[in-house]
Design an enzyme around this catalytic site. Structure first.
Site, PDB file in Angstrom:
ATOM      1  NE  ARG A   1      -4.265  -1.451   0.059  1.00 42.05           N
ATOM      2  CZ  ARG A   1      -4.400  -2.557  -0.673  1.00 42.05           C
ATOM      3  NH1 ARG A   1      -3.389  -2.962  -1.441  1.00 42.05           N
ATOM      4  NH2 ARG A   1      -5.534  -3.245  -0.638  1.00 42.05           N
TER       5      ARG A   1
ATOM      6  CD  GLU B   1      -3.074   3.133  -5.527  1.00 39.15           C
ATOM      7  OE1 GLU B   1      -3.819   2.156  -5.714  1.00 39.15           O
ATOM      8  OE2 GLU B   1      -1.836   3.029  -5.359  1.00 39.15           O
TER       9      GLU B   1
ATOM     10  CG  HIS C   1      -2.955  -0.852  -6.966  1.00 40.52           C
ATOM     11  ND1 HIS C   1      -3.456  -0.129  -5.920  1.00 40.52           N
ATOM     12  CD2 HIS C   1      -2.900  -2.138  -6.530  1.00 40.52           C
ATOM     13  CE1 HIS C   1      -3.688  -0.931  -4.887  1.00 40.52           C
ATOM     14  NE2 HIS C   1      -3.346  -2.164  -5.238  1.00 40.52           N
TER      15      HIS C   1
END
Length: 324
Positions: free
Chosen positions: A243, A272, A290
């Site tokens: 994360r 993000e 991601h």
């Protein structure tokens, strides 16, 4: 599944792979989101009216205010993710709801990305590809450009759960020596020769690479900061597939700019998709959007795992991945 169970109404907040949505539609009376547009809190509460449960994702932020406003019909929140920092679990519990997640099914895909980050950061995947794509390849040279070795180096893993152990397994194929920091020491069979460090500070001086694989919690927020980065040997490489909030951007960018950290591989970011724009201008950073669990099979299996939890709850059973 019998007719009574099929009458249960379910809100699925984001688009899921087709096979997962087909399974959801067979099990419940589902309201899907085919355009994959985020709900506002008010719109979500309206859509959830009459639904017994919600199938959500890590992109949906369920804070205490939103949870408190959910219709009385909602009894369960099932997130299609292993991480659950986007859900205020204390608020879920206070409201008498059940929350579940999807551990296990995304382990391999995320560990693969961690290895891609290690290799991409170390061997200059970003600048190397740009040279070729932009026709800036200068030709043969013994001295430039040069990357960094992976084979035989020391890898420190922060968080030695399922994903951390899977990263270690892959790294051993490159002859890497494994160190790890975890809340508790693994059994010898689980550790497979990896060296345990009770403190992060004790591990970092022994790391040529650091892979972040721990959960995002209040304790791990900004865990990688100016102080902890300074403990790494000069020229170390940092990768993050966990994360974004675990890394303090200002500190990492400063260390990358100064050269104390040779390179970084990042799949996750604070805020993000609105990342710190300075990362885009650093040639020694390998960036991904991601992609940790982003394979068709993995995302489908995550949806099916969430469905299993919802089905168990609808049948009056305890979901196997219950968080509250």
């Amino acid at each position: 599944m019998d007719r009574a169970e099929k009458r249960h109404k379910l809100l699925v907040t984001r688009k899921l792979p087709d096979d997962a949505e087909a399974a959801f539609a067979k099990a419940f009376d589902c309201q899907f989101n085919p355009e994959d547009k985020p709900y506002t809190p008010d719109a979500l509460c309206r859509a959830a009216d009459g639904c017994f449960g919600l199938a959500i994702t890590s992109m949906d932020k369920f804070n205490a205010d939103l949870i408190g406003k959910l219709p009385a019909s909602v009894k369960i929140i099932s997130t299609v993710s292993v991480g659950h920092e986007h859900i205020d679990l204390a608020a879920v519990k206070a409201k008498g709801l059940v929350a579940t997640n999807t551990p296990g099914v995304l382990t391999d895909a995320t560990a693969d990305i961690a290895l891609l980050l290690i290799l991409g950061a170390a061997r200059g995947a970003y600048w190397g590809e740009r040279m070729v794509r932009e026709n800036r390849w200068p030709g043969a040279s013994m001295v430039k450009p040069l990357g960094h070795d992976v084979s035989g180096q020391r890898l420190g893993i922060i968080g030695m759960g399922r994903i951390g152990q899977a990263v270690a397994k892959r790294a051993r194929a490159f002859g890497m020596t494994i160190h790890y920091h975890n809340r508790k020491e693994l059994s010898p069979a689980e550790a497979e020769g990896a060296t345990f460090h009770a403190t992060l500070e004790g591990m970092l001086p022994h790391c040529d690479f650091v892979s972040i694989n721990c959960a995002m919690t209040p304790e791990t927020k900004n865990l990688i900061n100016a102080r902890t980065l300074a403990l790494l040997p000069k020229g170390a490489i940092v990768v993050n597939s966990a994360r974004g909030g675990i890394v303090e951007d200002e500190a990492l960018i400063s260390a990358l700019t100064s050269g104390h950290i040779a390179a970084a591989g990042l799949d996750v970011f604070a805020g993000e998709p609105n990342i710190d724009p300075r990362y885009r201008d650093l040639p020694n950073v390998f960036l991904l959007p991601h992609l940790g669990s982003a394979t068709l099979r993995t995302r489908t299996n995550m949806g099916l795992r969430a469905l299993d939890n919802l089905t168990a709850f609808a049948q009056g059973k305890a979901p196997r991945d219950q968080l509250t």
